[in-house]
Write an enzyme that holds these catalytic residues in place. Sequence first.
Site, PDB file in Angstrom:
ATOM      1  N   GLU A 199     -31.555  -6.522 -13.847  1.00 27.16           N
ATOM      2  CA  GLU A 199     -30.109  -6.757 -13.956  1.00 27.16           C
ATOM      3  C   GLU A 199     -29.451  -6.727 -12.580  1.00 27.16           C
ATOM      4  O   GLU A 199     -29.735  -5.850 -11.757  1.00 27.16           O
ATOM      5  CB  GLU A 199     -29.491  -5.677 -14.850  1.00 27.16           C
ATOM      6  N   PHE A 211     -21.382   8.413 -12.537  1.00 28.08           N
ATOM      7  CA  PHE A 211     -21.553   7.384 -13.559  1.00 28.08           C
ATOM      8  C   PHE A 211     -21.960   8.040 -14.883  1.00 28.08           C
ATOM      9  O   PHE A 211     -21.435   7.714 -15.949  1.00 28.08           O
ATOM     10  CB  PHE A 211     -22.621   6.389 -13.082  1.00 28.08           C
TER      11      PHE A 211
HETATM   12  P1  FAD Z   1     -20.417  -2.016 -29.092  1.00 27.48           P
HETATM   13  O1  FAD Z   1     -21.877  -1.830 -29.116  1.00 27.48           O
HETATM   14  O2  FAD Z   1     -19.844  -3.092 -29.921  1.00 27.48           O
HETATM   15  O3  FAD Z   1     -19.695  -0.693 -29.488  1.00 27.48           O
HETATM   16  C1  FAD Z   1     -19.930   0.482 -28.722  1.00 27.48           C
HETATM   17  C2  FAD Z   1     -19.491   1.672 -29.518  1.00 27.48           C
HETATM   18  O4  FAD Z   1     -18.078   1.651 -29.712  1.00 27.48           O
HETATM   19  C3  FAD Z   1     -20.069   1.726 -30.893  1.00 27.48           C
HETATM   20  O5  FAD Z   1     -21.375   2.217 -30.884  1.00 27.48           O
HETATM   21  C4  FAD Z   1     -19.079   2.630 -31.567  1.00 27.48           C
HETATM   22  O6  FAD Z   1     -19.302   3.954 -31.197  1.00 27.48           O
HETATM   23  C5  FAD Z   1     -17.770   2.148 -30.981  1.00 27.48           C
HETATM   24  N1  FAD Z   1     -17.236   1.081 -31.843  1.00 27.48           N
HETATM   25  C6  FAD Z   1     -17.223  -0.264 -31.556  1.00 27.48           C
HETATM   26  N2  FAD Z   1     -16.671  -0.955 -32.567  1.00 27.48           N
HETATM   27  C7  FAD Z   1     -16.317  -0.048 -33.506  1.00 27.48           C
HETATM   28  C8  FAD Z   1     -15.707  -0.136 -34.768  1.00 27.48           C
HETATM   29  N3  FAD Z   1     -15.318  -1.326 -35.293  1.00 27.48           N
HETATM   30  N4  FAD Z   1     -15.501   1.016 -35.473  1.00 27.48           N
HETATM   31  C9  FAD Z   1     -15.866   2.221 -34.976  1.00 27.48           C
HETATM   32  N5  FAD Z   1     -16.461   2.364 -33.759  1.00 27.48           N
HETATM   33  C10 FAD Z   1     -16.679   1.260 -33.048  1.00 27.48           C
HETATM   34  N6  FAD Z   1     -19.565  -3.851 -19.578  1.00 27.48           N
HETATM   35  C11 FAD Z   1     -18.979  -4.881 -18.930  1.00 27.48           C
HETATM   36  O7  FAD Z   1     -17.746  -4.923 -18.785  1.00 27.48           O
HETATM   37  N7  FAD Z   1     -19.740  -5.907 -18.390  1.00 27.48           N
HETATM   38  C12 FAD Z   1     -21.088  -5.940 -18.518  1.00 27.48           C
HETATM   39  O8  FAD Z   1     -21.734  -6.875 -18.017  1.00 27.48           O
HETATM   40  C13 FAD Z   1     -21.731  -4.873 -19.218  1.00 27.48           C
HETATM   41  N8  FAD Z   1     -23.083  -4.864 -19.387  1.00 27.48           N
HETATM   42  C14 FAD Z   1     -23.670  -3.863 -20.110  1.00 27.48           C
HETATM   43  C15 FAD Z   1     -25.041  -3.912 -20.336  1.00 27.48           C
HETATM   44  C16 FAD Z   1     -25.682  -2.905 -21.055  1.00 27.48           C
HETATM   45  C17 FAD Z   1     -27.169  -2.986 -21.296  1.00 27.48           C
HETATM   46  C18 FAD Z   1     -24.907  -1.793 -21.572  1.00 27.48           C
HETATM   47  C19 FAD Z   1     -25.588  -0.685 -22.312  1.00 27.48           C
HETATM   48  C20 FAD Z   1     -23.546  -1.748 -21.354  1.00 27.48           C
HETATM   49  C21 FAD Z   1     -22.901  -2.768 -20.635  1.00 27.48           C
HETATM   50  N9  FAD Z   1     -21.512  -2.773 -20.424  1.00 27.48           N
HETATM   51  C22 FAD Z   1     -20.920  -3.814 -19.739  1.00 27.48           C
HETATM   52  C23 FAD Z   1     -20.679  -1.648 -20.896  1.00 27.48           C
HETATM   53  C24 FAD Z   1     -20.001  -1.925 -22.245  1.00 27.48           C
HETATM   54  O9  FAD Z   1     -19.115  -3.017 -22.145  1.00 27.48           O
HETATM   55  C25 FAD Z   1     -19.216  -0.668 -22.660  1.00 27.48           C
HETATM   56  O10 FAD Z   1     -20.086   0.392 -22.918  1.00 27.48           O
HETATM   57  C26 FAD Z   1     -18.227  -0.876 -23.805  1.00 27.48           C
HETATM   58  O11 FAD Z   1     -17.416   0.286 -23.924  1.00 27.48           O
HETATM   59  C27 FAD Z   1     -18.870  -1.100 -25.149  1.00 27.48           C
HETATM   60  O12 FAD Z   1     -19.327  -2.405 -25.269  1.00 27.48           O
HETATM   61  P2  FAD Z   1     -20.594  -2.666 -26.272  1.00 27.48           P
HETATM   62  O13 FAD Z   1     -20.849  -4.080 -26.423  1.00 27.48           O
HETATM   63  O14 FAD Z   1     -21.681  -1.769 -25.896  1.00 27.48           O
HETATM   64  O15 FAD Z   1     -19.867  -2.156 -27.617  1.00 27.48           O
END
Ligand code: FAD
Length: 310
Positions: free
Chosen positions: A22, A224
Amino acid sequence: MSSDVERRSRRAGGRPISVSFEFFPPKTPEMEATLWNSITRLAPLAPKFVSVTYGAGGSTRERTHTTVERIVKETRLAPAAHLTCVSATKGEVDEVVRGYWDAGVRHIVALRGDPPGGVGQTYEPHGEGYRTTADLVAGIRRSANFEVSVSAYPEKHPESPSFDTDLDILAAKVDAGATRAITQCFFDNDLYFAFLDKARARGIDVPIVPGILPVSNFKQAKNFSEKTGTYMPEWLAARFEGLDNDPETRKLIAAAVAAEQVFDLVDRGVTEFHFYTLNRADLVYAICHLLGIRPPQETGAGDGKGQAAA
Ligand code: FAD
């Protein structure tokens, strides 16, 4: 006598070990040079894919696209573009997705993104946007035949009330068409395996690839980790004790610590790794070497277009 790597590979069921890397999009010409040196160094290790992050709130939309497009044009690597749906309408997100397809990109890492006010604030979907990551995954899959990866949190997402909520969210993303989850970084492997067990028991059967962050700047990693809720074991802090002003030794320790972590994962059956490179190649290259991942031709003889022809 068999080598250490062969022995480990046998324990992993003889399956080959694969890696992905990444990167983040560079802000300045100097950072761009560092990124491309790193891509060029790591490319001969033939990663399964290389991913490029999307800045908070879509702030790097153009830079992410430019970086990914350059990877398509100038290398043989398979790029994966990160994409979030925070602060954007469906139309805007769909346009980015179409742009990637037209540029030859076939893999997206679909994410919700952090709330615009920063981690810890309440997340509000855009009024005309995708409401959840599962919706985004479904939208991407409707748009074209992309491979879609998503996030997973072995130690729970900081906003999550429970592991069950997290597992429901992950299951919804997989049901919507995601075929791989990549984890937040972690330093205690037992936490990863406990999460894996829970996910499998919940019926989530896609690969849940450990995200490995080789730590050379301990203070930065600690900050972090506090934000993301990642557990920093005491023993890890102890290994970097007294080295604040000694970056050379810190780097050696970092390689040893990360190698120890990935070897333990391999010993326990893991065969796929995602490395958070922070746009630096050295540590990741060394760890891959220890895992037995080598350029196909050490002589460097090529056919005119290397894995990275930058
Ligand atoms: P999701 O997996 O959709 O949700 C995360 C958590 O939020 C859920 O597990 C739950 O606890 C809560 N949640 C979400 N929806 C609901 C709901 N409807 N009801 C109740 N609880 C809910 N961020 C960036 O800005 N840019 C990037 O390029 C980026 N890359 C990443 C790559 C990886 C491998 C990881 C692990 C994280 C990355 N992130 C990035 C960080 C990420 O955007 C944040 O952690 C963000 O807060 C959650 O996004 P997600 O897609 O993981 O959320």
